[in-house]
Design a protein around this motif. Structure first.
Motif, PDB file in Angstrom:
ATOM      1  N   GLU A   1      -3.805  -9.643  -4.628  1.00 34.10           N
ATOM      2  CA  GLU A   1      -3.538 -10.387  -5.850  1.00 34.10           C
ATOM      3  C   GLU A   1      -4.036  -9.625  -7.079  1.00 34.10           C
ATOM      4  O   GLU A   1      -3.366  -9.593  -8.116  1.00 34.10           O
ATOM      5  CB  GLU A   1      -4.187 -11.773  -5.796  1.00 34.10           C
ATOM      6  CG  GLU A   1      -3.598 -12.699  -4.749  1.00 34.10           C
ATOM      7  CD  GLU A   1      -4.140 -12.425  -3.347  1.00 34.10           C
ATOM      8  OE1 GLU A   1      -5.040 -11.557  -3.207  1.00 34.10           O
ATOM      9  OE2 GLU A   1      -3.657 -13.062  -2.391  1.00 34.10           O
ATOM     10  N   ALA A   2      -5.198  -9.012  -6.965  1.00 32.50           N
ATOM     11  CA  ALA A   2      -5.754  -8.267  -8.091  1.00 32.50           C
ATOM     12  C   ALA A   2      -4.906  -7.040  -8.406  1.00 32.50           C
ATOM     13  O   ALA A   2      -4.696  -6.701  -9.577  1.00 32.50           O
ATOM     14  CB  ALA A   2      -7.195  -7.857  -7.794  1.00 32.50           C
ATOM     15  N   ARG A   3      -4.409  -6.381  -7.374  1.00 24.33           N
ATOM     16  CA  ARG A   3      -3.575  -5.204  -7.614  1.00 24.33           C
ATOM     17  C   ARG A   3      -2.243  -5.608  -8.239  1.00 24.33           C
ATOM     18  O   ARG A   3      -1.726  -4.921  -9.126  1.00 24.33           O
ATOM     19  CB  ARG A   3      -3.343  -4.450  -6.304  1.00 24.33           C
ATOM     20  CG  ARG A   3      -4.610  -3.833  -5.714  1.00 24.33           C
ATOM     21  CD  ARG A   3      -4.291  -2.922  -4.548  1.00 24.33           C
ATOM     22  NE  ARG A   3      -3.553  -1.749  -4.964  1.00 24.33           N
ATOM     23  CZ  ARG A   3      -3.065  -0.845  -4.133  1.00 24.33           C
ATOM     24  NH1 ARG A   3      -3.207  -1.006  -2.837  1.00 24.33           N
ATOM     25  NH2 ARG A   3      -2.422   0.201  -4.589  1.00 24.33           N
ATOM     26  N   ARG A   4      -1.691  -6.732  -7.778  1.00 23.39           N
ATOM     27  CA  ARG A   4      -0.446  -7.204  -8.380  1.00 23.39           C
ATOM     28  C   ARG A   4      -0.671  -7.603  -9.838  1.00 23.39           C
ATOM     29  O   ARG A   4       0.178  -7.339 -10.695  1.00 23.39           O
ATOM     30  CB  ARG A   4       0.109  -8.381  -7.578  1.00 23.39           C
ATOM     31  CG  ARG A   4       0.731  -7.959  -6.249  1.00 23.39           C
ATOM     32  CD  ARG A   4       1.192  -9.159  -5.439  1.00 23.39           C
ATOM     33  NE  ARG A   4       2.015  -8.745  -4.315  1.00 23.39           N
ATOM     34  CZ  ARG A   4       2.466  -9.555  -3.368  1.00 23.39           C
ATOM     35  NH1 ARG A   4       2.177 -10.853  -3.416  1.00 23.39           N
ATOM     36  NH2 ARG A   4       3.217  -9.093  -2.388  1.00 23.39           N
TER      37      ARG A   4
ATOM     38  N   ILE B   1      11.070 -10.213  -2.406  1.00 21.81           N
ATOM     39  CA  ILE B   1      10.885 -11.475  -1.706  1.00 21.81           C
ATOM     40  C   ILE B   1       9.821 -12.384  -2.337  1.00 21.81           C
ATOM     41  O   ILE B   1      10.033 -13.580  -2.466  1.00 21.81           O
ATOM     42  CB  ILE B   1      10.528 -11.197  -0.229  1.00 21.81           C
ATOM     43  CG1 ILE B   1      11.756 -10.658   0.525  1.00 21.81           C
ATOM     44  CG2 ILE B   1       9.975 -12.424   0.456  1.00 21.81           C
ATOM     45  CD1 ILE B   1      12.839 -11.695   0.775  1.00 21.81           C
ATOM     46  N   PRO B   2       8.648 -11.873  -2.760  1.00 23.21           N
ATOM     47  CA  PRO B   2       7.568 -12.782  -3.141  1.00 23.21           C
ATOM     48  C   PRO B   2       7.725 -13.399  -4.527  1.00 23.21           C
ATOM     49  O   PRO B   2       8.508 -12.921  -5.361  1.00 23.21           O
ATOM     50  CB  PRO B   2       6.327 -11.893  -3.086  1.00 23.21           C
ATOM     51  CG  PRO B   2       6.843 -10.531  -3.434  1.00 23.21           C
ATOM     52  CD  PRO B   2       8.206 -10.463  -2.788  1.00 23.21           C
ATOM     53  N   LEU B   3       6.937 -14.439  -4.790  1.00 20.77           N
ATOM     54  CA  LEU B   3       6.920 -15.093  -6.091  1.00 20.77           C
ATOM     55  C   LEU B   3       6.361 -14.177  -7.176  1.00 20.77           C
ATOM     56  O   LEU B   3       6.843 -14.181  -8.312  1.00 20.77           O
ATOM     57  CB  LEU B   3       6.083 -16.376  -6.001  1.00 20.77           C
ATOM     58  CG  LEU B   3       5.901 -17.172  -7.287  1.00 20.77           C
ATOM     59  CD1 LEU B   3       7.250 -17.657  -7.812  1.00 20.77           C
ATOM     60  CD2 LEU B   3       4.960 -18.351  -7.043  1.00 20.77           C
ATOM     61  N   LEU B   4       5.338 -13.405  -6.863  1.00 22.65           N
ATOM     62  CA  LEU B   4       4.675 -12.513  -7.824  1.00 22.65           C
ATOM     63  C   LEU B   4       4.224 -13.261  -9.075  1.00 22.65           C
ATOM     64  O   LEU B   4       4.462 -12.842 -10.215  1.00 22.65           O
ATOM     65  CB  LEU B   4       5.605 -11.349  -8.223  1.00 22.65           C
ATOM     66  CG  LEU B   4       5.873 -10.281  -7.149  1.00 22.65           C
ATOM     67  CD1 LEU B   4       6.771  -9.177  -7.716  1.00 22.65           C
ATOM     68  CD2 LEU B   4       4.583  -9.679  -6.625  1.00 22.65           C
TER      69      LEU B   4
ATOM     70  N   PHE C   1       3.021  -1.242  -2.083  1.00 23.62           N
ATOM     71  CA  PHE C   1       2.408  -2.216  -2.991  1.00 23.62           C
ATOM     72  C   PHE C   1       3.389  -3.342  -3.322  1.00 23.62           C
ATOM     73  O   PHE C   1       4.580  -3.277  -3.056  1.00 23.62           O
ATOM     74  CB  PHE C   1       1.931  -1.543  -4.289  1.00 23.62           C
ATOM     75  CG  PHE C   1       3.010  -0.789  -5.032  1.00 23.62           C
ATOM     76  CD1 PHE C   1       3.909  -1.462  -5.850  1.00 23.62           C
ATOM     77  CD2 PHE C   1       3.133   0.585  -4.926  1.00 23.62           C
ATOM     78  CE1 PHE C   1       4.908  -0.787  -6.536  1.00 23.62           C
ATOM     79  CE2 PHE C   1       4.120   1.276  -5.609  1.00 23.62           C
ATOM     80  CZ  PHE C   1       5.004   0.588  -6.415  1.00 23.62           C
ATOM     81  N   ASP C   2       2.848  -4.382  -3.945  1.00 23.64           N
ATOM     82  CA  ASP C   2       3.570  -5.499  -4.538  1.00 23.64           C
ATOM     83  C   ASP C   2       4.643  -6.076  -3.618  1.00 23.64           C
ATOM     84  O   ASP C   2       4.374  -6.402  -2.477  1.00 23.64           O
ATOM     85  CB  ASP C   2       4.131  -5.094  -5.898  1.00 23.64           C
ATOM     86  CG  ASP C   2       3.029  -4.955  -6.945  1.00 23.64           C
ATOM     87  OD1 ASP C   2       1.854  -5.102  -6.584  1.00 23.64           O
ATOM     88  OD2 ASP C   2       3.326  -4.684  -8.117  1.00 23.64           O
ATOM     89  N   ASP C   3       5.889  -6.188  -4.103  1.00 25.83           N
ATOM     90  CA  ASP C   3       6.933  -6.860  -3.325  1.00 25.83           C
ATOM     91  C   ASP C   3       7.281  -6.111  -2.042  1.00 25.83           C
ATOM     92  O   ASP C   3       7.812  -6.709  -1.105  1.00 25.83           O
ATOM     93  CB  ASP C   3       8.197  -7.040  -4.168  1.00 25.83           C
ATOM     94  CG  ASP C   3       8.874  -5.717  -4.491  1.00 25.83           C
ATOM     95  OD1 ASP C   3       8.217  -4.847  -5.088  1.00 25.83           O
ATOM     96  OD2 ASP C   3      10.060  -5.559  -4.155  1.00 25.83           O
ATOM     97  N   GLN C   4       6.979  -4.810  -1.988  1.00 24.14           N
ATOM     98  CA  GLN C   4       7.330  -4.032  -0.801  1.00 24.14           C
ATOM     99  C   GLN C   4       6.701  -4.621   0.457  1.00 24.14           C
ATOM    100  O   GLN C   4       7.319  -4.617   1.530  1.00 24.14           O
ATOM    101  CB  GLN C   4       6.879  -2.582  -0.981  1.00 24.14           C
ATOM    102  CG  GLN C   4       7.559  -1.855  -2.125  1.00 24.14           C
ATOM    103  CD  GLN C   4       6.941  -0.507  -2.406  1.00 24.14           C
ATOM    104  OE1 GLN C   4       6.024  -0.065  -1.703  1.00 24.14           O
ATOM    105  NE2 GLN C   4       7.422   0.170  -3.435  1.00 24.14           N
ATOM    106  N   LEU C   5       5.490  -5.154   0.320  1.00 18.49           N
ATOM    107  CA  LEU C   5       4.793  -5.705   1.477  1.00 18.49           C
ATOM    108  C   LEU C   5       5.510  -6.936   2.015  1.00 18.49           C
ATOM    109  O   LEU C   5       5.693  -7.094   3.222  1.00 18.49           O
ATOM    110  CB  LEU C   5       3.353  -6.050   1.082  1.00 18.49           C
ATOM    111  CG  LEU C   5       2.529  -4.863   0.546  1.00 18.49           C
ATOM    112  CD1 LEU C   5       1.248  -5.364  -0.096  1.00 18.49           C
ATOM    113  CD2 LEU C   5       2.215  -3.883   1.663  1.00 18.49           C
ATOM    114  N   ASP C   6       5.955  -7.808   1.123  1.00 19.95           N
ATOM    115  CA  ASP C   6       6.666  -9.017   1.539  1.00 19.95           C
ATOM    116  C   ASP C   6       8.089  -8.702   1.985  1.00 19.95           C
ATOM    117  O   ASP C   6       8.620  -9.343   2.901  1.00 19.95           O
ATOM    118  CB  ASP C   6       6.696 -10.025   0.392  1.00 19.95           C
ATOM    119  CG  ASP C   6       5.309 -10.506   0.018  1.00 19.95           C
ATOM    120  OD1 ASP C   6       4.922 -11.596   0.457  1.00 19.95           O
ATOM    121  OD2 ASP C   6       4.614  -9.783  -0.707  1.00 19.95           O
ATOM    122  N   ASN C   7       8.709  -7.728   1.341  1.00 19.23           N
ATOM    123  CA  ASN C   7      10.048  -7.315   1.765  1.00 19.23           C
ATOM    124  C   ASN C   7      10.007  -6.821   3.209  1.00 19.23           C
ATOM    125  O   ASN C   7      10.877  -7.146   4.030  1.00 19.23           O
ATOM    126  CB  ASN C   7      10.580  -6.205   0.858  1.00 19.23           C
ATOM    127  CG  ASN C   7      10.729  -6.636  -0.589  1.00 19.23           C
ATOM    128  OD1 ASN C   7      10.694  -7.822  -0.904  1.00 19.23           O
ATOM    129  ND2 ASN C   7      10.878  -5.673  -1.478  1.00 19.23           N
TER     130      ASN C   7
END
Length: 382
Positions: free
Chosen positions: A72-75, A132-135, A303-309
């Motif tokens: 969350e902090a990195r996002r 995929i994620p809300l972000l 990082f970020d959405d790549q993890l949820d994708n």
């Protein structure tokens, strides 16, 4: 009708907007794309009219390593980078909306200045959700960076869009995205010539390795430490490997193993259909293009959405993933062999490809959005 598109100055953010912008133009609407000054040439290469809304983009600190291990902090940190650029571009976008008078502002999810400028001038805004994620961290960070501007303009927060477009098939979405407007994914490959070999028969399995467009620009590709040994590990599988990467990046590589038959910039929408497995970083463009081609994939998210994708691809049965700390050449080769050897991955990927084909066309989406814009301006017309 006039449609203003806004995007962060990164290809991975802008490319998903291109086919929809073309669709609006094909239907007879005026289109203008507002981006940071240094990114205007990229928009022009896509065949779209563009205007500068601010100085060259500054991505210092994006995807910074070692700052924190908390996702969350990195996002949030990455969202602050985008928010900082939005603050730099907001004055220019306010001026563009005021003078050009668009009927609709359509922004990709990381670009927050467009929705603010639209709200100030009473224009409906639409968001394209990539990933995929809300972000939610992006929105919180953008509001922190834009805070003084929002207060001065009398805008309490970054405005919510009138509707959100989502190209991911419904079966792969998270709960927050279930009701978002469906839209068929139509890949845009940038300026890349279709090679003749994609239509020729192949004598052995073909694997495509691609790094996307964002990581190389940010210097996070790790080629000398990971990618070159990875190619040597893949060579023991008896496969043919094609490497889709920017020509300038590939030019700095040492000699590649003979198993690599093609390397350089390639149009993924054509190339992936000629491959059996795709290895990539987890960006939306590559993931959805591979799914649309019905190809299993090995995702190496950073990082970020790549993890949820990556997690969504695995949950759909269409591939495997390796977390950042587990990416080593031998393991990548082993997972690739697993994807090549099990038909279940191919069947699942084919099922997702069929679902993507049933998504509403871009023409249908454009028609709905113009109706939304027309409805929003009727009270003013009265």
């Amino acid at each position: 009708m006039r449609i203003l598109f806004t995007s962060v100055a990164l290809c991975g953010h802008f490319y998903p907007l291109v086919p929809l912008a073309w669709t609006f133009r094909g239907l007879g609407h005026e289109v203008l794309v507002a981006v940071a000054d240094d990114f205007v040439p990229e928009v022009l290469r896509a065949g779209l009219p563009s205007v500068s809304c601010g100085p060259a983009a500054d991505f210092a600190g994006f995807a910074a390593e070692g700052a924190t291990d908390a996702l969350e902090a990195r996002r949030y940190g990455n969202g602050r980078v985008f928010g900082r650029n939005a603050a730099r571009n907001l004055p220019g976008l306010l001026s563009i909306v005021d003078s050009w008078r668009p009927d609709l502002v359509l922004s990709e999810r990381a670009e927050a200045a467009g929705p603010v400028a639209a709200s100030v001038h009473g224009v409906p805004s639409v968001e394209l959700q990539w990933g995929i994620p809300l972000l939610g961290e992006y929105r919180a960070a953008a509001e922190d960076e834009l805070g003084p501007h929002l207060a001065r303009l009398g805008v309490p927060a970054v405005p919510r869009p009138a509707t959100v477009l989502n190209p991911w098939p419904p079966s792969m979405r998270q709960a927050h995205a279930v009701t978002q407007r469906r839209m068929r994914n139509v890949p845009y490959d940038g300026q890349a010539r279709v090679p003749g070999w994609v239509w020729q028969p192949k004598s052995r399995p073909r694997v495509c390795l691609t790094l996307g467009t964002v990581l190389p620009r940010l210097g996070l590709d790790g080629m000398s430490e990971i990618v070159i040994p990875m190619l040597h590990a893949l060579a023991r599988l008896g496969v043919e490997v094609v490497v889709a990467v920017e020509d300038a990046v590939a030019a700095g590589w040492p000699p590649l193993p003979a198993v690599v038959t093609h390397v350089g910039r390639m149009p993924l929408s054509h190339v992936l259909r000629a491959c059996d497995v795709v290895i990539h970083h987890g960006g939306q463009g590559t993931a959805l293009t591979a799914l649309g081609a019905g190809k299993p994939q090995l995702v190496l998210p950073v990082f970020d959405d790549q993890l949820d994708n990556a997690a969504a691809v695995v949950a759909a049965g269409a591939g495997l993933r390796l977390p950042p700390g587990e990416v080593d050449p031998g393991t990548v080769a082993d997972r690739c062999a697993e994807l090549l050897g099990q038909q279940a991955f191919r069947h699942a990927a084919a099922g997702i490809a069929a679902e993507i084909e049933t998504q509403p066309s871009l023409a249908a989406v454009a028609g709905d959005l113009t109706a939304l814009a027309e409805a929003a301006r009727r009270p003013n017309a009265a």
